[in-house]
Design an enzyme around this catalytic site. Structure first.
Site, PDB file in Angstrom:
ATOM      1  N   HIS A  82     -12.200  -2.398   6.838  1.00 43.82           N
ATOM      2  CA  HIS A  82     -12.319  -3.525   5.915  1.00 43.82           C
ATOM      3  C   HIS A  82     -12.846  -4.769   6.626  1.00 43.82           C
ATOM      4  CE1 HIS A  82     -10.438  -1.009   3.012  1.00 43.82           C
ATOM      5  NE2 HIS A  82      -9.325  -0.909   3.691  1.00 43.82           N
ATOM      6  N   ASP A  96       0.823  -1.209   0.000  1.00 37.59           N
ATOM      7  CA  ASP A  96       0.000   0.000   0.000  1.00 37.59           C
ATOM      8  C   ASP A  96       0.860   1.264   0.000  1.00 37.59           C
ATOM      9  OD1 ASP A  96      -1.290  -2.354   1.425  1.00 37.59           O
ATOM     10  OD2 ASP A  96      -3.046  -1.129   1.017  1.00 37.59           O
ATOM     11  N   ASN A 103      -6.917  -3.564  -4.522  1.00 35.66           N
ATOM     12  CA  ASN A 103      -8.126  -2.913  -5.049  1.00 35.66           C
ATOM     13  C   ASN A 103      -7.794  -1.635  -5.819  1.00 35.66           C
ATOM     14  OD1 ASN A 103      -7.457  -2.284  -2.242  1.00 35.66           O
ATOM     15  ND2 ASN A 103      -9.093  -0.768  -2.374  1.00 35.66           N
ATOM     16  N   HIS A 124      -3.813  -9.422  -1.056  1.00 31.56           N
ATOM     17  CA  HIS A 124      -4.026  -8.033  -0.652  1.00 31.56           C
ATOM     18  C   HIS A 124      -4.910  -7.892   0.593  1.00 31.56           C
ATOM     19  CE1 HIS A 124      -3.832  -3.779  -0.905  1.00 31.56           C
ATOM     20  NE2 HIS A 124      -5.143  -3.665  -0.964  1.00 31.56           N
ATOM     21  N   HIS A 163      -3.711  -3.769   2.481  1.00 27.49           N
ATOM     22  CA  HIS A 163      -5.080  -3.257   2.496  1.00 27.49           C
ATOM     23  C   HIS A 163      -5.408  -2.420   3.730  1.00 27.49           C
ATOM     24  CE1 HIS A 163      -8.894  -2.895   0.608  1.00 27.49           C
ATOM     25  NE2 HIS A 163      -9.559  -3.736   1.357  1.00 27.49           N
ATOM     26  N   VAL A 164      -5.172  -2.959   4.932  1.00 33.67           N
ATOM     27  CA  VAL A 164      -5.376  -2.183   6.153  1.00 33.67           C
ATOM     28  C   VAL A 164      -4.082  -1.403   6.387  1.00 33.67           C
ATOM     29  CG1 VAL A 164      -5.792  -2.324   8.631  1.00 33.67           C
ATOM     30  CG2 VAL A 164      -6.941  -3.920   7.081  1.00 33.67           C
ATOM     31  N   HIS A 165      -4.212  -0.068   6.548  1.00 36.56           N
ATOM     32  CA  HIS A 165      -3.024   0.774   6.573  1.00 36.56           C
ATOM     33  C   HIS A 165      -2.424   0.848   7.970  1.00 36.56           C
ATOM     34  CE1 HIS A 165      -4.897   2.721   2.807  1.00 36.56           C
ATOM     35  NE2 HIS A 165      -4.336   1.562   2.554  1.00 36.56           N
ATOM     36  N   TYR A 200      -2.033   4.475  -6.224  1.00 32.55           N
ATOM     37  CA  TYR A 200      -3.213   5.233  -5.779  1.00 32.55           C
ATOM     38  C   TYR A 200      -3.603   6.327  -6.767  1.00 32.55           C
ATOM     39  CZ  TYR A 200      -3.166   2.735  -1.384  1.00 32.55           C
ATOM     40  OH  TYR A 200      -3.218   1.737  -0.446  1.00 32.55           O
ATOM     41  N   ASP A 202      -1.657  -2.486  -4.065  1.00 26.74           N
ATOM     42  CA  ASP A 202      -1.931  -1.047  -3.981  1.00 26.74           C
ATOM     43  C   ASP A 202      -0.645  -0.268  -4.239  1.00 26.74           C
ATOM     44  OD1 ASP A 202      -4.571  -1.584  -3.598  1.00 26.74           O
ATOM     45  OD2 ASP A 202      -4.685  -0.793  -1.547  1.00 26.74           O
TER      46      ASP A 202
HETATM   47 FE   LIG Z   1      -6.245  -1.836  -0.503  1.00 24.91          FE
END
Ligand SMILES: [Fe+2]
Ligand SMILES: *[C@@H]1O[C@H](CO)[C@@H](O)[C@H](O)[C@H]1NC(C)=O
Ligand SMILES: *[C@@H]1O[C@H](CO)[C@@H](O)[C@H](O)[C@H]1NC(C)=O
Ligand SMILES: *[C@@H]1O[C@H](CO)[C@@H](O)[C@H](O)[C@H]1NC(C)=O
Ligand SMILES: *[C@@H]1O[C@H](CO)[C@@H](O)[C@H](O)[C@H]1NC(C)=O
Ligand SMILES: *[C@@H]1O[C@H](CO)[C@@H](O)[C@H](O)[C@H]1NC(C)=O
Ligand SMILES: *[C@@H]1O[C@H](CO)[C@@H](O)[C@H](O)[C@H]1NC(C)=O
Ligand SMILES: *[C@@H]1O[C@H](CO)[C@@H](O)[C@H](O)[C@H]1NC(C)=O
Length: 470
Positions: A329, A168, A234, A319, A357-359, A200, A197
């Protein structure tokens, strides 16, 4: 005398059971008390130094490499030229040798809404020698630029190898800090396992694909010199019917290549490679994975083929995480977990699963949740020495900022969690031992914020002793 509990007693009894359950479920690991500054993550402006276009007519830019075959004897070299297509030739040679080889690639180009890409070149160079430094040149005919890389050692059980882990990433000032920390980490990563990711660009109006170009220029300083192994997230979907963009993954697919055919996959988004002592399986959280789908069938064929005598370390990248105790999420990874956990990851003793995915950052104990069926209601994650450790490393630093809101109390299966930007390294020593370390960006380059000696599930399936520091 038979004791028949009165209603009141029954309530107390039931509450005691509930309290006991809560105690066994919760307060497991460490929620780091590290205090970070609460600044938003801001994207670097277009005129930033890291986005500078290399000088010279039609100079190659956004140079990046990734493994090009199953065992690390090929490399896919990619670059973009803006003025005209130019030559797709790569010249390459072994360090110290004056015998130059050449290979020709292919050119692709795409449109996205009102954006038109440059000329994207992809060239696979093959039959490379293992453990060897190669130089390569692209931009032949106009402005030539030179880079180099090391090939991995021959696939084998006791060849040490160090992977970097980034997810990410995006292109904020924090992203730049994460990449800098990875580069200056004294534990030198030799290839990056990237968990999805990338740029962005889709957060900009009409997914402004100029931000795909800037991202390519930003990460070139690492990915032109060592392969990054790509997982899609995503933010690679770029599916936007409102502006007529209905082909998922269009920008990513044109810009980034994966060696999926070498592992008999039919899709660039799920595939496997062997690199040194590791067999790495890349899964696609956003491609169909239900029963009978191409991904399901591929994984079903793939897992029994993993030879732990040759590749002791079985690592999976995806991801969307399966185990995530942040309030973001919610259960997005759950359906894939239900499909693949019992008959895949636990049965075949996967060592480690990395997701993004989870930041934020989180590491679990070795756990599984595979006893549940629709009638028994047994759905609590439990310790399982055949199960992987799950690591969420979506903390690369993109503009969406940190995931700071955690479920409380911390579930028992969660060993360590912290909402800070950073990266990790996985230093595989031999078939039994690997040293894992997570680094937060606020610390000095050598500081390790969460560490663990990881024991191989096939050769050394004993419990790990946590040596985490908060
Ligand atoms: Fe993501
Ligand atoms: C694309 O369209 C947007 C507005 O819809 C505009 O701001 C932008 O300048 C256009 N870009 C190009 C390359 O035409
Ligand atoms: C990004 O990091 C590099 C290396 O630390 C530094 O030289 C550069 O100035 C930074 N750029 C920005 C825009 O912060
Ligand atoms: C791919 O399939 C072919 C044909 O069935 C087989 O010979 C080959 O070994 C397979 N490759 C891998 C990596 O499984
Ligand atoms: C697994 O790898 C070892 C070491 O390379 C090899 O001797 C063995 O034949 C392989 N096993 C299978 C089933 O291919
Ligand atoms: C599960 O494993 C962790 C880490 O080894 C340990 O602290 C915990 O007590 C174990 N739980 C059970 C129920 O055995
Ligand atoms: C954290 O998430 C929970 C659950 O979604 C929500 O109820 C709560 O309001 C959130 N807290 C903050 C500070 O955003
Ligand atoms: C594997 O590596 C670990 C950690 O460096 C070391 O303690 C162990 O002795 C090594 N095993 C073998 C067989 O060399």
């Amino acid at each position: 005398m038979v004791l028949i509990p009165k209603t009141k007693n029954l309530i107390i009894f039931v509450s005691l059971i509930l309290a006991f359950n809560a105690a066994t479920l919760c307060n497991g690991g460490i929620t780091s008390r590290f205090v970070r500054k609460l600044a938003a993550a801001t994207d670097m402006p277009l005129n930033s130094d890291v986005f500078r276009v290399p000088p010279g007519y039609n100079a190659p830019q956004q140079v990046h490499i990734t493994q090009g075959d199953l065992e690390g004897e090929a490399m896919i070299i990619s670059w973009v030229r803006m003025d005209e297509p130019g030559s797709s030739k790569v010249l390459y040679w072994i360090d110290g040798s004056n015998q130059k080889h050449s290979a020709n690639g292919k050119i692709t180009k795409y449109k996205y809404y009102n954006y038109t890409s440059g000329f994207i070149h992809h060239c696979t160079i093959r039959r490379l020698k293992h453990n060897t430094k190669y130089h390569y040149e692209v931009g032949i005919g106009h402005t030539v630029r030179s880079f180099w890389f090391m090939t991995p050692p021959e696939v084998g059980p006791d060849v040490p190898y160090t992977f970097g882990l980034i997810g990410d990433l995006g292109q904020s000032y924090d992203s730049n800090s994460t990449l800098t920390h990875y580069e200056f980490n004294p534990t030198k990563g030799q290839a990056v396992l990237f968990v999805g990711d990338l740029s962005y660009a889709d957060t900009y109006p009409n997914h402004d694909n100029v931000r795909w170009d800037t991202w390519g220029r930003f990460v070139e300083r690492s990915v032109a010199y060592q392969p990054w192994i790509w997982t899609v997230g995503n933010h690679e979907l770029d599916f936007e019917p409102d502006i007529g963009e209905t082909k998922p993954f269009k920008p990513f697919s044109n810009r980034y290549r994966t060696p999926y055919k070498a592992s008999n996959s039919t899709s660039p988004f799920f595939y496997s490679i062997k690199r040194g002592p590791a067999h790495i399986i890349v899964l696609a959280s956003y491609s169909a994975y239900g029963k009978y789908t191409p991904q399901f069938k591929w994984l079903e064929d793939e897992l029994p083929k993993v030879n732990r005598t040759e590749s002791p370390w079985l690592i999976v990248l995806m991801h969307a995480p399966w185990y995530n105790s942040y309030n973001y999420h919610y259960m997005e990874g759950e359906t894939m977990r239900v499909m693949y956990e019992a008959h895949g990851f636990v049965k075949y003793k996967v060592d480690l699963v990395f997701a993004g995915h989870v930041h934020a950052y989180e590491r679990t104990e070795r756990i599984s949740n595979i006893v549940y069926n629709v009638v028994n209601g047994i759905c609590t994650p439990v310790n399982d020495s055949s199960a992987p450790i799950y690591i969420t490393i979506g903390d690369g630093g993109n503009l969406e900022g940190l995931a700071k809101n955690m479920t409380e109390p911390q579930p028992k299966y969660s060993a360590f969690r912290e909402a800070s930007f950073g990266h990790a390294t996985l230093d595989i020593k031999n078939r039994t031992h690997a040293y894992y370390a997570w680094h937060r960006n606020q610390d000095g380059y050598a500081v390790e914020a969460d560490t663990l000696w990881i024991f191989n599930r096939y050769w050394n399936p004993v419990d790990e002793s946590t040596s985490a520091t908060a």
